[in-house]
Design a protein around this motif. Sequence first.
Motif, mmCIF file in Angstrom:
data_model
loop_
_atom_site.group_PDB
_atom_site.id
_atom_site.type_symbol
_atom_site.label_atom_id
_atom_site.label_comp_id
_atom_site.label_asym_id
_atom_site.label_seq_id
_atom_site.Cartn_x
_atom_site.Cartn_y
_atom_site.Cartn_z
ATOM 1 N N LEU A 53 -1.323 -4.457 -3.180
ATOM 2 C CA LEU A 53 -0.023 -4.072 -3.519
ATOM 3 C C LEU A 53 0.382 -2.544 -3.154
ATOM 4 O O LEU A 53 1.637 -2.434 -2.708
ATOM 5 N N THR A 54 -0.462 -1.661 -3.012
ATOM 6 C CA THR A 54 -0.072 -0.225 -2.556
ATOM 7 C C THR A 54 0.309 -0.225 -1.323
ATOM 8 O O THR A 54 1.184 0.359 -1.009
ATOM 9 N N ALA A 55 -0.259 -1.061 -0.357
ATOM 10 C CA ALA A 55 0.032 -0.993 1.126
ATOM 11 C C ALA A 55 1.442 -1.654 1.267
ATOM 12 O O ALA A 55 2.214 -1.145 1.883
ATOM 13 N N ASP A 56 1.775 -2.875 0.459
ATOM 14 C CA ASP A 56 2.861 -3.342 0.380
ATOM 15 C C ASP A 56 4.054 -2.419 -0.055
ATOM 16 O O ASP A 56 5.156 -2.274 0.514
ATOM 17 N N GLN A 57 3.572 -1.763 -1.009
ATOM 18 C CA GLN A 57 4.809 -0.746 -1.504
ATOM 19 C C GLN A 57 5.095 0.447 -0.668
ATOM 20 O O GLN A 57 6.102 0.717 -0.535
ATOM 21 N N THR A 58 3.935 0.734 0.036
ATOM 22 C CA THR A 58 3.992 2.002 1.048
ATOM 23 C C THR A 58 5.199 1.598 2.049
ATOM 24 O O THR A 58 6.202 2.164 2.477
ATOM 25 N N VAL A 59 5.023 0.219 2.553
ATOM 26 C CA VAL A 59 6.023 -0.113 3.592
ATOM 27 C C VAL A 59 7.609 -0.488 3.070
ATOM 28 O O VAL A 59 8.478 0.209 3.693
ATOM 29 N N ARG A 60 7.404 -0.726 1.699
ATOM 30 C CA ARG A 60 8.935 -0.809 0.959
ATOM 31 C C ARG A 60 9.537 0.588 0.836
ATOM 32 O O ARG A 60 10.942 0.677 1.056
ATOM 33 N N LEU A 61 8.683 1.571 0.524
ATOM 34 C CA LEU A 61 8.946 2.940 0.551
ATOM 35 C C LEU A 61 9.487 3.811 1.837
ATOM 36 O O LEU A 61 9.698 4.774 1.745
ATOM 37 N N GLY A 62 9.107 2.859 3.061
ATOM 38 C CA GLY A 62 9.274 3.677 4.124
ATOM 39 C C GLY A 62 8.168 4.204 4.953
ATOM 40 O O GLY A 62 8.276 4.751 6.040
ATOM 41 N N GLY A 63 6.887 3.848 4.458
ATOM 42 C CA GLY A 63 5.776 4.468 5.056
ATOM 43 C C GLY A 63 5.300 3.214 5.852
ATOM 44 O O GLY A 63 5.947 2.207 6.281
ATOM 45 N N ARG A 64 3.967 3.476 6.465
ATOM 46 C CA ARG A 64 3.452 2.520 7.488
ATOM 47 C C ARG A 64 1.994 2.409 7.073
ATOM 48 O O ARG A 64 1.404 2.825 6.066
ATOM 49 N N VAL A 65 1.561 1.084 7.291
ATOM 50 C CA VAL A 65 0.048 0.541 7.381
ATOM 51 C C VAL A 65 -0.597 1.008 8.663
ATOM 52 O O VAL A 65 -0.427 0.013 9.572
ATOM 53 N N LEU A 66 -1.651 1.668 8.639
ATOM 54 C CA LEU A 66 -2.281 2.062 9.745
ATOM 55 C C LEU A 66 -3.482 1.016 9.840
ATOM 56 O O LEU A 66 -3.859 0.537 11.082
ATOM 57 N N LEU A 67 -4.148 0.647 8.775
ATOM 58 C CA LEU A 67 -5.020 -0.204 8.834
ATOM 59 C C LEU A 67 -5.028 -1.101 7.322
ATOM 60 O O LEU A 67 -5.119 -0.295 6.455
ATOM 61 N N ALA A 68 -5.060 -2.271 7.487
ATOM 62 C CA ALA A 68 -4.700 -3.114 6.363
ATOM 63 C C ALA A 68 -6.082 -3.160 5.449
ATOM 64 O O ALA A 68 -6.991 -2.686 5.794
ATOM 65 N N PRO A 69 -5.582 -3.574 4.284
ATOM 66 C CA PRO A 69 -6.735 -3.424 3.073
ATOM 67 C C PRO A 69 -8.100 -4.217 3.646
ATOM 68 O O PRO A 69 -7.747 -5.162 4.082
ATOM 69 N N HIS A 70 -8.918 -3.540 3.198
ATOM 70 C CA HIS A 70 -10.234 -4.133 3.658
ATOM 71 C C HIS A 70 -11.358 -3.823 2.904
ATOM 72 O O HIS A 70 -11.363 -2.547 2.449
ATOM 73 N N ASP A 71 -12.459 -4.495 2.861
ATOM 74 C CA ASP A 71 -13.659 -4.220 1.919
ATOM 75 C C ASP A 71 -14.469 -3.214 2.606
ATOM 76 O O ASP A 71 -14.807 -3.321 3.960
#
Length: 237
Positions: A192-210
């Motif tokens: 959810l934090t990664a999705d919100q980051t994109v909505r706020l104008g940031g980027r995902v460098l590496l998708a959530p992973h275990d």
Amino acid sequence: MTAVKARLAQGTPCWVSLMTDDLEGAKEFYRALLGWEFEPGPSQLGAYVRATLNGAKVAGLGVTPPGTGYPVEWTTYFAVDRADDVAQRVRECGGTVAVGPLQAEHAGRLAIAADVSGAVFGLWQGEEHPGWELVDVPGAPAWAELLTPDRSAGVFYDAVFGGHPERTVRPGDLRDGPPRWRVHFTVSDPDLTADQTVRLGGRVLLAPHDTDRGRVARLTDPQGGRFSVVAPQPVGL
């Protein structure tokens, strides 16, 4: 929840600070993403605020000096007993000291340095402000890890700070950008934090992973400041 009440032992990560070219934009982003509020901090190096979470100090945000070319980046600070002495050991061990040591009003004494591979870090001799006051809860720092091709980097830090079992950082894989310390903030749900980051104008460098330390995502804020978020593994799993 872990509240930090006392000054931390030398060589222990104790603070993280973002230098950015858009302080108001950064405040808006991290307020929405991590629930931070802000209060004024020392201003010797320019505009600077401390981020708080439920009233506890957790991080700092400052303005990059104009014309310096410094990147937007998070810096990890380590607790020291005497900043001047430790700064001299940094030089003796082959590192460099770029700023200070200098007094940050009554809060403490600081220096900004780099290790032999160029990874930047801070020294913090806490006085009225020992460092972060909360860790390991959503919105607060979790840990920092060193990204470097130098597998013997621990020798440098042990020589500078002295060996200490509480310094639980570890070298990480260098996959993007120069050697650096990478800060992790605790969140309840990295996806959810990664999705919100994109909505706020940031980027995902590496998708959530275990990982062996929990579920992690690597992100940037809208100005390019890199950081990671983690939902730690439940105890016993």
